[in-house]
Motif scaffolding. Structure first.
Motif, PDB file in Angstrom:
ATOM      1  N   THR A   1       0.018  -7.847   1.560  1.00 22.22           N
ATOM      2  CA  THR A   1      -0.315  -7.665   2.966  1.00 22.22           C
ATOM      3  C   THR A   1      -1.510  -6.726   3.072  1.00 22.22           C
ATOM      4  OG1 THR A   1       0.616  -7.181   5.151  1.00 22.22           O
ATOM      5  CG2 THR A   1       1.257  -5.722   3.344  1.00 22.22           C
TER       6      THR A   1
ATOM      7  N   MET B   1       5.459  -5.166  -3.416  1.00 23.66           N
ATOM      8  CA  MET B   1       4.557  -5.671  -2.396  1.00 23.66           C
ATOM      9  C   MET B   1       3.179  -5.020  -2.569  1.00 23.66           C
ATOM     10  SD  MET B   1       5.107  -5.412   1.731  1.00 23.66           S
ATOM     11  CE  MET B   1       6.801  -5.957   1.533  1.00 23.66           C
TER      12      MET B   1
ATOM     13  N   GLN C   1       9.651  -7.071   6.474  1.00 19.72           N
ATOM     14  CA  GLN C   1       9.136  -6.705   5.158  1.00 19.72           C
ATOM     15  C   GLN C   1       9.994  -5.636   4.474  1.00 19.72           C
ATOM     16  OE1 GLN C   1       7.552  -6.491   8.050  1.00 19.72           O
ATOM     17  NE2 GLN C   1       6.180  -4.749   8.201  1.00 19.72           N
TER      18      GLN C   1
ATOM     19  N   GLN D   1       0.475 -11.660   5.991  1.00 21.02           N
ATOM     20  CA  GLN D   1       1.094 -11.408   4.694  1.00 21.02           C
ATOM     21  C   GLN D   1       1.198 -12.698   3.894  1.00 21.02           C
ATOM     22  OE1 GLN D   1       4.174  -9.291   6.587  1.00 21.02           O
ATOM     23  NE2 GLN D   1       5.403 -11.072   7.114  1.00 21.02           N
TER      24      GLN D   1
END
Length: 297
Positions: free
Chosen positions: A175, A266, A256, A230
């Motif tokens: 992201t 992530m 998320q 994302q």
């Protein structure tokens, strides 16, 4: 002429020499095999996560702004403006709209977008992307979830998060963040993010993070604003809906966080982007004013 028989020491020496020769051949063969395997791996790794689809989830029902995808922004539906920006990204092989509403679908088909109809039971954009992916009938390695409520999203940001995920094999999600404006510090519609020194997400919150003892915004601290866009590894995207909701996800109402709470990594990129999302009807006028300033038609 008598041919003398070899002594035992000569025989041992010959056997040792032959052994070393055999050993050398084996080592060379092993090295060659390893080199070939490495070359094959490198060739394959260059092809990992190469096929990318951009999906724009769009639902009609919204507690803050019903029918938001269809709102007109300087004469065009917002979903169309988002689709047009996404089509400019060089990393996307295909762009589709995923919706549960026939009005939105009809509108999108009208300006040339491919549409996938999804269930009303999808709890968030990620689940809607997953359902759309299954219905596409094509194999992709990465799915980019492009928020339909930021009609000025930059194609370079889409490309940036795709390349970030391609370059981070230990991550399943990527992201983007940008600098948080001081006036947005306590706005719960502006999601904040903190990351570690390697560029991986630590936490997301609707509150100000990090929060200091004074309870005030520190003008010297580089707070980060999460941009809604994302991307996911498609293998993870298939797993995501099966993961039960997590406490932090439910408390913050941020999907998320379920990724982080389940131990997945992530990757986050920092971008210079003046975020202009449409969360309420009042935001439309702000977007239009900005577009006029920039002479965007």
């Amino acid at each position: 002429m008598t041919i003398c028989a070899s002594s035992s020491s000569d025989s041992t020496g010959s056997e040792t020499s032959r052994a070393w020769i055999v050993h050398g051949v084996v080592v060379l063969a092993g090295a060659a095999a390893a080199a070939a395997a490495a070359a094959l791996y490198l060739r394959r790794s260059r092809n990992l996560r190469r096929r990318v689809v951009g999906i724009i989830p769009a639902r009609f029902a919204s507690s803050r702004f019903e029918g938001k995808p269809l709102v007109r922004i300087l004469g065009k539906p917002m979903i169309q403006r988002t689709w047009e920006r996404a089509k400019l990204a060089s990393t996307l092989d295909h762009v589709v709209v995923a919706t549960d509403n026939e009005k939105i679908a009809e509108c999108c088909r009208g300006f040339g977008a491919d549409v996938i109809m999804t269930s009303e039971s999808c709890r968030n954009g990620t689940e809607r992307c997953n359902e759309a992916l299954q219905k596409l009938g094509k194999t992709y390695d990465i799915v980019v979830n492009i928020q339909g409520d930021e009609p000025l999203i930059e194609p370079e940001i889409i490309d940036g998060i795709v390349r970030a995920l391609q370059g981070a094999p230990d991550a399943v999600f990527s992201t983007a963040v940008t600098a948080l404006k001081p006036e947005d510090a306590f706005d719960p519609n502006r999601v904040k993010c903190v990351i570690n020194n390697s560029g991986y997400a630590i936490y997301f919150s609707r509150g100000l993070i990090p929060f200091n003892k004074s309870g005030k915004v520190n003008p010297k601290f580089p707070y980060l604003l999460h941009l809604g866009i994302q991307s996911y590894d498609t293998k993870f995207l298939k797993i995501y809906p099966q993961l039960p909701p997590t406490p932090l996800q439910l408390e913050e109402d941020l999907e998320q966080l379920k990724v982080l709470e389940n131990g997945y990594k992530m990757k986050v990129i920092k971008v210079d982007h003046d975020a202009h999302g449409v969360d309420t009807p009042e935001d439309v006028e702000k977007i239009e004013a900005l577009m006029r300033e920039r002479n965007i038609q």
